[in-house]
Write a protein that holds these residues in place. Structure first.
Motif, short mmCIF file in Angstrom:
data_model
loop_
_atom_site.label_atom_id
_atom_site.label_comp_id
_atom_site.label_asym_id
_atom_site.label_seq_id
_atom_site.Cartn_x
_atom_site.Cartn_y
_atom_site.Cartn_z
N GLY A 258 0.83 -1.21 0.00
CA GLY A 258 0.00 0.00 0.00
C GLY A 258 0.85 1.25 0.00
N ILE A 259 1.92 1.24 0.82
CA ILE A 259 2.83 2.39 0.85
C ILE A 259 3.48 2.58 -0.51
CG2 ILE A 259 4.93 3.34 1.89
CD1 ILE A 259 4.28 1.79 4.41
N ALA A 260 3.93 1.47 -1.11
CA ALA A 260 4.60 1.55 -2.41
C ALA A 260 3.65 2.12 -3.46
CB ALA A 260 5.08 0.16 -2.83
N ILE A 261 2.40 1.63 -3.47
CA ILE A 261 1.43 2.15 -4.45
C ILE A 261 1.19 3.64 -4.24
CG2 ILE A 261 -0.98 2.02 -5.20
CD1 ILE A 261 -0.84 -0.99 -4.66
N ALA A 262 1.03 4.04 -2.97
CA ALA A 262 0.78 5.45 -2.67
C ALA A 262 1.94 6.32 -3.15
CB ALA A 262 0.56 5.64 -1.17
N LEU A 263 3.18 5.80 -3.00
CA LEU A 263 4.35 6.59 -3.42
C LEU A 263 4.40 6.72 -4.93
CD1 LEU A 263 7.09 5.18 -1.05
CD2 LEU A 263 6.19 7.50 -1.06
N LEU A 264 3.91 5.69 -5.64
CA LEU A 264 3.99 5.71 -7.10
C LEU A 264 2.85 6.48 -7.75
CD1 LEU A 264 5.09 2.03 -7.75
CD2 LEU A 264 6.47 4.08 -7.99
N MET A 265 1.79 6.76 -7.01
CA MET A 265 0.64 7.42 -7.61
C MET A 265 0.96 8.86 -7.99
SD MET A 265 -2.28 5.74 -5.25
CE MET A 265 -3.64 6.85 -5.49
N PRO A 266 0.43 9.33 -9.14
CA PRO A 266 0.70 10.71 -9.57
C PRO A 266 0.19 11.70 -8.52
CG PRO A 266 -0.58 9.51 -11.21
CD PRO A 266 -0.48 8.63 -10.04
N LYS A 267 0.88 12.84 -8.41
CA LYS A 267 0.55 13.77 -7.33
C LYS A 267 -0.54 14.76 -7.69
CE LYS A 267 5.05 13.31 -5.20
NZ LYS A 267 5.42 12.20 -6.13
N LYS A 268 -0.62 15.17 -8.96
CA LYS A 268 -1.67 16.12 -9.34
C LYS A 268 -2.09 15.94 -10.78
CE LYS A 268 1.57 19.44 -8.23
NZ LYS A 268 2.68 19.96 -7.97
N GLY A 269 -3.11 16.73 -11.17
CA GLY A 269 -3.58 16.66 -12.54
C GLY A 269 -4.64 15.60 -12.72
N TRP A 270 -5.08 15.42 -13.96
CA TRP A 270 -6.15 14.44 -14.20
C TRP A 270 -5.64 13.02 -13.97
CZ3 TRP A 270 -5.51 10.69 -17.89
CH2 TRP A 270 -4.47 10.89 -18.83
N GLN A 271 -4.32 12.80 -14.13
CA GLN A 271 -3.79 11.46 -13.90
C GLN A 271 -4.02 11.03 -12.46
OE1 GLN A 271 -1.99 14.04 -15.14
NE2 GLN A 271 -0.54 13.35 -16.71
N ALA A 272 -3.88 12.00 -11.54
CA ALA A 272 -4.06 11.68 -10.11
C ALA A 272 -5.47 11.17 -9.87
CB ALA A 272 -3.78 12.90 -9.26
N SER A 273 -6.48 11.89 -10.40
CA SER A 273 -7.87 11.46 -10.20
C SER A 273 -8.11 10.11 -10.84
CB SER A 273 -8.84 12.48 -10.80
OG SER A 273 -8.40 13.78 -10.51
N ALA A 274 -7.61 9.95 -12.09
CA ALA A 274 -7.85 8.70 -12.81
C ALA A 274 -7.25 7.51 -12.05
CB ALA A 274 -7.25 8.79 -14.21
N VAL A 275 -5.99 7.65 -11.62
CA VAL A 275 -5.34 6.55 -10.91
C VAL A 275 -6.04 6.27 -9.59
CG1 VAL A 275 -3.18 5.85 -9.78
CG2 VAL A 275 -3.11 6.89 -12.03
N LEU A 276 -6.44 7.33 -8.92
CA LEU A 276 -7.12 7.18 -7.62
C LEU A 276 -8.38 6.34 -7.79
CD1 LEU A 276 -6.40 8.27 -4.88
CD2 LEU A 276 -7.96 10.16 -5.24
N ILE A 277 -9.17 6.65 -8.81
CA ILE A 277 -10.41 5.90 -9.04
C ILE A 277 -10.09 4.43 -9.36
CG2 ILE A 277 -12.37 5.64 -10.61
CD1 ILE A 277 -12.38 8.73 -10.76
N LEU A 278 -9.09 4.23 -10.23
CA LEU A 278 -8.72 2.85 -10.58
C LEU A 278 -8.28 2.06 -9.35
CD1 LEU A 278 -6.74 2.99 -13.95
CD2 LEU A 278 -8.93 1.88 -13.46
#
Lengths: 294, 90
Positions: A83-103
């Motif tokens: 979970g920590i690793a995934i959180a670190l790899l997730m984009p920080k801002k922009g539409w990519q952040a929302s898209a990845v968050l939903i996925l």
């Protein structure tokens, strides 16, 4: 300044207290009453501590308890770092952040029994993608006959279902770290590892304790997913505590022994949760102390 | 209340717990607790020690019932002694 002590706010808690007494205290008292009697229809016989003796020395239940701890600690050991690793790899801002968050959080939206059914089909050798795929690679994969396969599949299923929760908590924890910390780290030319070890991880401690507590309690009560996926089998190799309890109380109508079992189950969860509670409280106290001293 | 299948021992048990809680409340009003550090690894208030004492007493009883043939009354005596030690020095 003179402070007037006014404890009238406690009366506002009364409705909640009434509600809790009906939803928790009275049922718990009833369970305690059940646990020392043999109840057959309308007649009850006093048996003293017999059910507790029986439950504590029941090899099936001891096995279920050990499996339960093994399961909970295995999934914690996988889900927290992942979970920590995934959180670190997730984009920080922009539409990519929302898209990845939903996925990432999609698995959290699936109900427990549906998760079990999905994986049950997914792992079937004839029509399931995973079952068919592994069989095609030459490994004889079957969750209904091989205990190791069943265990690996249940752990995989839980990791798929609940790692997003840890990732989500860590993601919000990471976003709460002020940019100034990273700027200071860049000035010091700190390595990525040093940033993680001395900035991100310490700042994540609080959310991680909550995440670990939630995941521990949740996994300790796991019922629907393994029940639908393996039915506790093969044999009893994936029968966890809640399933043993249900089959005892509802399947066999053994109210006395299952009441004794419930109390022991409750005491274990209470003790572990209390230790976590103390840990969280002390961590926050330390934080307040250091901030107060600064 | 017949559906709750009360027995004398459980009634005495819950009455004792209720009386202890009431007593703790009165004690708190008469002289409020001060958090302090004893032999337990964390600083505790009187209520914390009371809760820890009850929980560990439950485990003492379970241990005695499940894994020994000693009388449960000895477990009760041991629990009370442990409770006193915990409240005083914990």
């Amino acid at each position: 300044m003179n402070k007037v002590e006014n404890n009238k706010a406690w009366f506002l808690v009364l409705p909640m207290l009434v509600l809790v007494s009906f939803s928790a205290v009275i049922p718990l008292m009833t369970v305690v009453n059940y646990s020392i009697q043999d109840i057959l229809g309308n007649s009850a016989f006093f048996v003293g501590t017999e059910w507790f003796e029986k439950t504590l020395n029941d090899p099936d239940l001891q096995g279920a308890l050990l499996r339960q701890f093994a399961f909970s600690f295995t999934i914690l050991a996988i889900e927290v770092p992942l979970g920590i690793a995934i959180a670190l790899l997730m984009p920080k801002k922009g539409w990519q952040a929302s898209a990845v968050l939903i996925l990432v959080i999609l698995p959290l939206l699936v109900p427990w029994n549906v998760v079990g059914s999905m994986w049950q089909i997914f792992t079937r050798g004839d029509i399931g993608l995973m079952g068919y795929g592994i069989n095609a690679l030459g490994y004889d994969y079957s969750i209904t006959s091989n205990a190791t396969d069943a265990w690996v599949t249940i752990i995989l299923m839980d990791v798929w279902h609940w790692t997003p929760l840890i990732a989500l908590l860590c993601y919000s924890g990471l976003r709460a770290i002020p940019e100034a910390y990273y700027q200071a780290a860049r000035i010091d030319r700190a390595s990525n590892w040093a940033v993680f070890r001395y900035i991100q991880l310490p700042k994540l401690t609080n959310v991680l304790v909550i995440g670990v507590l939630l995941r521990f309690m949740h996994s300790f009560m796991i019922y629907a997913e393994p029940f639908v996926l393996t039915g506790g089998g093969p044999g009893s190799s994936t029968t966890f505590l809640s399933q043993s309890l249900t089959s005892m109380a509802i399947g066999q109508q053994d109210l006395g022994p299952s009441a004794a079992f419930s109390i022991i189950y409750f005491l274990i969860i209470l003790a572990v949760s209390y230790v976590f509670y103390i840990a969280i409280m002390n961590m926050q106290k330390d934080k307040v102390n250091t901030q107060g001293g600064a | 209340m017949s559906w709750m299948v009360w027995t004398v021992p459980t009634a005495v048990f819950f009455a004792t717990i209720a009386a202890l809680l009431a007593g703790m409340t009165v004690w708190q009003i008469v002289s409020p607790t001060v958090e302090r550090q004893g032999f337990l690894p964390v600083p505790t208030t009187r209520g914390d020690r009371f809760f820890i004492g009850l929980l560990t007493s439950a485990y003492i009883h379970l241990g005695v019932i499940g894994f020994t043939t000693i009388s449960i009354w000895l477990a009760l005596v041991a629990s009370i002694a442990w409770m006193v030690v915990l409240m005083r020095w914990g």
